[in-house]
Design an enzyme around this catalytic site. Structure first.
Site, PDB file in Angstrom:
ATOM      1  N   GLU A  60       0.964  -1.314   0.034  1.00  0.00           N
ATOM      2  CA  GLU A  60       0.012  -0.001   0.011  1.00  0.00           C
ATOM      3  C   GLU A  60       0.924   1.268  -0.206  1.00  0.00           C
ATOM      4  O   GLU A  60       0.586   2.347  -0.670  1.00  0.00           O
ATOM      5  CB  GLU A  60      -0.703   0.089   1.109  1.00  0.00           C
ATOM      6  N   HIS A 129      -8.910  -5.521  10.625  1.00  0.00           N
ATOM      7  CA  HIS A 129      -9.541  -5.348   9.331  1.00  0.00           C
ATOM      8  C   HIS A 129     -10.983  -4.570   9.528  1.00  0.00           C
ATOM      9  O   HIS A 129     -11.658  -4.577   8.318  1.00  0.00           O
ATOM     10  CB  HIS A 129      -9.779  -6.752   8.482  1.00  0.00           C
TER      11      HIS A 129
END
Length: 326
Positions: A60, A129
């Site tokens: 990312e 998450h």
């Protein structure tokens, strides 16, 4: 007017903007060969080719930085994150670079990049998450933060985000991707920084956004309508900039307010909105502002515990009745 899924609205927005402007491209994990982890980009590789639909490694920080650099050089990247929870590893790129480059360069560089993907709790993904990141990004000057609640908003806001010359944080929800709603065939965009009065009412202003609106606030408002409590429901759409005027106008009419969001209460979006309301229309309130948010715990994996920590409609109904003294 045709009804399409939330994911189809996102795909339509990206595809239309890629047809309109050859500088727009999409990059992210599994967006190309696999057609998207959640099938948002399904078919786009075949339609636009590998130069504009790019698979990336699980990195990312790397591909968000590439997106920022490409934007500075005149392209208009759409960077897809599989989950906004993972962007905590690229905060430096988004906060230190994307948000500041235009200001620090004296306007010499624009940063027209859209960062988009699933935000928040999405059915038993566990604590790492399930982060809700809107508060992190909405407090950073230089970033625009959008959170659509319906397929109509998803398409119109995303098209506006892609055309924007500033970096946009675009917060979706995995569990809303199958939601259906009316979306016009004709070209349209929605203005950034403008909230929407989704339902007019006289008894209480209910403010929410994104999944919190669709899953918690709206069902509560509809149930209370059957009981004779007439709520005005506002979709914020844009968390930064915030449309204060629409909130002020509504509360001057209803004199009561409840804020619903999935974020934590302490320092959350609801806290910021409440402070703005108290500052501007305190004298118009007939009751303290009600807030409904997630419990202050890491998100549990267990289904029933996860459900219990969320701002479910019954909690919203209780809060509205309290401010209405019913």
């Amino acid at each position: 007017m045709p009804q399409i899924q939330y994911r189809e609205a996102l795909r339509a927005a990206m595809s239309e903007e890629m047809e309109r402007d050859e500088n727009v491209f999409l990059m992210g994990e599994e967006v190309a060969e696999y057609n998207g982890a959640y099938k948002v980009s399904e078919g786009m590789l075949d339609r636009f080719g590998p130069k504009r639909i790019l698979d990336t490694p699980i990195s990312e920080a790397g591909f968000s930085g590439i997106g920022i650099g490409a934007a500075c050089m005149g392209l208009r990247p759409i960077v897809e994150f599989m989950s906004w929870s993972f962007t905590l590893v690229c905060l430096d790129q988004i906060v230190n670079n994307a948000a500041n480059v235009r200001y620090m360069s004296g306007g010499q560089y624009k940063v027209p990049v859209v960062f988009r993907g699933g935000n928040g709790i999405a059915h038993q993904l566990g604590a790492t998450h399930s982060h809700r990141v809107e508060t992190i990004y909405a407090r950073i000057p230089g970033l625009i933060v959008l959170c659509p609640a319906t397929p109509y908003e998803a398409k119109g806001l995303l098209k506006a985000a892609i055309r924007c010359d500033d970096p946009v944080i675009y917060l979706e929800s995995e569990i809303m991707l199958n939601d259906k709603g009316e979306v016009p065939d004709e070209e349209y965009t929605l203005p950034i920084g403008k909230a929407d009065v989704m339902r007019e009412g006289a008894d209480c202003t209910v403010i929410s956004y994104g999944k919190s609106l669709a899953r918690f606030a709206q069902p509560a408002v509809e149930k209370l309508a059957d009981e004779g409590i007439d709520c005005e429901l506002i979709s914020l759409r844009s968390l930064r900039p915030l449309d204060k005027q629409t909130l002020i106008d509504s509360i001057k009419k209803t004199n009561r307010c409840v804020i619903v969001d999935e974020d934590y209460g302490y320092c959350g979006i609801g806290a910021g909105v409440m402070e703005e309301i108290y500052t501007d229309v305190f004298d118009h309130l007939d009751a303290p502002i009600g807030r409904v948010h997630s419990d202050e715990i890491p998100v549990p994996y267990g289904h029933y515990i996860e459900e219990a920590m969320l701002p479910q409609p019954d909690k919203v109904i209780k809060a509205i009745k309290e401010v209405c003294y019913r």
